[in-house]
Design a protein around this motif. Structure first.
Motif, mmCIF file in Angstrom:
data_model
loop_
_atom_site.group_PDB
_atom_site.id
_atom_site.type_symbol
_atom_site.label_atom_id
_atom_site.label_comp_id
_atom_site.label_asym_id
_atom_site.label_seq_id
_atom_site.Cartn_x
_atom_site.Cartn_y
_atom_site.Cartn_z
ATOM 1 N N GLU A 205 -4.227 -2.566 -5.119
ATOM 2 C CA GLU A 205 -3.147 -3.333 -5.728
ATOM 3 C C GLU A 205 -2.503 -2.543 -6.877
ATOM 4 O O GLU A 205 -1.578 -1.803 -6.653
ATOM 5 N N ARG A 226 -0.607 0.414 -4.891
ATOM 6 C CA ARG A 226 0.604 -0.274 -4.436
ATOM 7 C C ARG A 226 1.665 -0.233 -5.521
ATOM 8 O O ARG A 226 2.846 -0.047 -5.253
ATOM 9 N N SER A 227 1.245 -0.368 -6.772
ATOM 10 C CA SER A 227 2.165 -0.287 -7.904
ATOM 11 C C SER A 227 1.410 0.267 -9.106
ATOM 12 O O SER A 227 0.234 -0.040 -9.298
ATOM 13 N N THR A 247 3.220 2.949 -3.531
ATOM 14 C CA THR A 247 3.945 2.651 -2.301
ATOM 15 C C THR A 247 5.103 1.689 -2.529
ATOM 16 O O THR A 247 6.002 1.608 -1.703
ATOM 17 N N GLU A 248 5.095 0.959 -3.667
ATOM 18 C CA GLU A 248 6.185 0.020 -3.943
ATOM 19 C C GLU A 248 7.008 0.450 -5.150
ATOM 20 O O GLU A 248 8.187 0.755 -5.027
ATOM 21 N N SER A 249 6.413 0.486 -6.327
ATOM 22 C CA SER A 249 7.185 0.845 -7.515
ATOM 23 C C SER A 249 6.284 1.488 -8.557
ATOM 24 O O SER A 249 5.084 1.222 -8.618
ATOM 25 N N ALA A 269 7.481 7.115 -6.301
ATOM 26 C CA ALA A 269 7.535 5.732 -5.845
ATOM 27 C C ALA A 269 8.934 5.490 -5.286
ATOM 28 O O ALA A 269 9.886 6.191 -5.663
ATOM 29 N N PRO A 270 9.099 4.507 -4.393
ATOM 30 C CA PRO A 270 10.436 4.216 -3.865
ATOM 31 C C PRO A 270 11.432 3.846 -4.961
ATOM 32 O O PRO A 270 12.622 4.174 -4.847
#
Length: 560
Positions: A205, A226-227, A247-249, A269-270
């Motif tokens: 997470e 994930r963030s 993977t997200e921010s 990050a994206p």
């Protein structure tokens, strides 16, 4: 016993812990110890860290010998507000100093995954370290924490800190957290970290490296989540966060906290690759620069020595980060190589501001990139070539006067007597006629008094034009069938086909199956054989222009 106050005051931190008057040292050795020993002398050490911690009293020191501590442990004591049910390789619930006698390079606290759970996270997982103290500190010094895993938990303590979970006044100093996994804070959750290296940890997470830690003078590199790949929440002073991914921010840091004199660069990050949320960024190096006044941001690249695999994050002489921070009140007086800050002006000068994380003056006069030149795989008798850069470290531009090689047939190509910060040297080394590894040494002569010569190590491997793996087949036992498989490949990418395949022993059949035009699988089979086929040959005929025949012996290999 080392005084913790002295330890931390070197980096300008006050510590309330002090050893008791009657404090003792408890010894532990994973290799030679036994939990049946008394642990009170070097000759009678305990075996597990948990047994040593349980024997120690408040104010004692637990001194660990080099080794891998992968046994013992327990969960934290259950109580009100503590739902941390994950097992720990060592659980500390008293004020003490846990110290590795020889440092993190040779002393490991090893957790374990839940083998039946996805990603290793589950109730049978083992975290490396749990430490708790209300007011009087716990200090952990000089360990590598690795392979730690937690239980699964949604914002619960049992899912936090794969390497270390801290509660209260807990400090980890000169520790490495690598290869740990958690839901939150793959490397560590909570607590204070000083002079640590947090690398290649993962959170499913938030907070791949850290979760809600106060971190000084540390490297946080190549973690993922994930963030908040590097970390979420927390405080970061004189740290470097690079190569972290989300993977997200926010590959670097996310949500609320402070960053002072910290490098946040090359994270991925994206969206918001380096930072995201209400961060107080002050005197930092990051991109993009925040759009508020007074933050004193350097948005230029930090100019690390070597970002290939994040191998060397020291700053090169051209970096704007050297003496580019602020003289913040809690600034450590030394960097990670134990050199004093700042790099330039004396501390009493108004112009003296502290450098970010690592100062350029700790670098050698000349840096080799790469440190050892790999000439790759080459055919017998050919010429192996490779290029490396000699980059100015702490002494500024320099000139190369000559490059000497031990092999009289070898050559070096470079620009002589030209002053520059980056000098390229191309080596042309005759490969030996026989297969196998080879290595050598070149010596570059410079005009720097600090480094009149710079050694350049090089090496490579000589391989045939076609290579069989394995290159020898072992015969079966008496009256046993032969069932073997080998792969033939072209190390240099030359396409080829096998036109014929046979064995000198007619009882053995050989078949081929091409996986590609550069890799062929060869099956060698037979019925039960008596006598054994010692000294037979598998003979392959190919269309390779430089290797028409390839022979693989079948013989007993005697190990000496």
């Amino acid at each position: 016993m080392k005084s913790i106050l002295a330890l931390l005051s070197a980096c300008v931190f006050a510590c309330a812990w002090a050893p008791a008057v009657s404090a003792k040292t408890v010894y532990v050795d994973a290799a030679s110890g036994s939990d049946a020993n008394d642990g009170l002398t070097v000759g009678t050490p305990l075996r597990t860290l948990q047994a040593a911690v349980d024997l120690a009293e408040g104010g004692d020191e637990v001194l660990a010998a080099p080794g891998s501590y992968a046994e013992g442990g327990r969960p934290a004591t259950a109580g009100e507000g503590n739902a941390n049910t994950t097992s720990n390789r060592v659980c500390i619930e008293k004020s003490l100093l846990l110290r590795a006698s020889s440092g993190p390079a040779v002393t490991f606290i090893v957790g374990a995954p839940d083998g039946s759970a996805t990603d290793g996270l589950g109730p049978a997982a083992t975290r490396c370290l749990y430490a708790s103290s209300s007011e009087i500190p716990v200090v952990i010094e000089g360990f590598t924490l690795t392979n730690g895993f937690t239980d699964v938990g949604d914002w619960e303590q049992k899912g936090m800190g794969g390497g270390a979970f801290s509660s209260g006044a807990v400090t980890l100093t000169n520790c490495v957290m690598v290869g740990n996994v958690a839901m939150f804070g793959g490397g560590a959750a909570n607590g204070t970290l000083i002079g640590c290296h947090i690398r290649n940890n993962r959170a499913l997470e938030f907070g791949g490296g850290l979760y809600e830690c106060t971190t000084y003078n540390s490297l946080i590199v190549a973690n993922q989540a994930r963030s908040g790949g590097g970390g979420v929440y927390g405080q970061y002073y004189n740290c470097t966060l690079a190569g972290n991914r989300a993977t997200e921010s926010s590959g670097g840091v996310r949500w609320y906290g402070n960053c002072n004199n910290t490098i946040l660069y090359y994270n991925e990050a994206p969206v918001q690759p380096n930072y995201d949320g209400a961060w107080n960024l002050s005197a930092c190096c990051t991109w993009p620069a925040p759009q508020w006044e007074g933050s004193s941001i350097i948005d230029a690249e930090p100019r690390f020595a070597d970002t290939n695999g994040w191998a060397d994050l020291r700053l090169t002489v051209a970096s704007l980060c050297i003496d580019g921070g602020s003289a913040y009140g809690n600034m450590p007086t030394c960097d990670l190589d134990q050199n004093p800050r700042p790099a330039g002006a004396p501390p009493e000068s108004p112009a003296a501001v502290c450098t970010l994380t690592l100062r350029g003056a700790i670098l050698p006069p000349v840096i080799r990139l790469p440190n050892r030149l790999d000439l790759g795989v080459v055919p017998p008798g050919s010429v192996a070539t490779g290029t490396l850069s000699l980059v100015s470290g702490r002494c500024g531009p320099f000139a190369l006067n000559a490059v000497a090689l031990h092999d009289t047939d070898a050559r070096a190509e470079f620009t002589a007597h030209q002053t520059a910060t980056n000098q390229e040297v191309r080596l042309l080394i005759p490969a030996p006629p026989s297969c196998g590894p080879f290595a050598g040494l070149a010596v570059a002569a410079t005009d720097l008094p600090e480094a009149p010569t710079v050694p350049i190590q090089y090496g490579g491997r000589v391989a045939p034009y076609l290579e069989a793996r394995p290159n020898v087949l072992a015969p079966p036992g008496d009256a046993q069938p032969l069932q073997a498989r080998l792969t033939v490949s072209s190390p240099y990418g030359q396409p080829f086909r096998i036109l014929a395949a046979a064995c000198t022993d007619p009882r053995i059949s050989v078949t081929t199956a091409a996986r590609s035009d550069r890799h062929v699988t060869v099956s060698v089979t037979s019925a039960p054989l008596a006598p054994r086929p010692d000294n037979a040959l598998v003979r392959l005929t190919t269309d390779h222009p430089l290797c028409r025949t390839l022979e693989i012996p079948i013989r007993t290999v005697i190990l000496r």
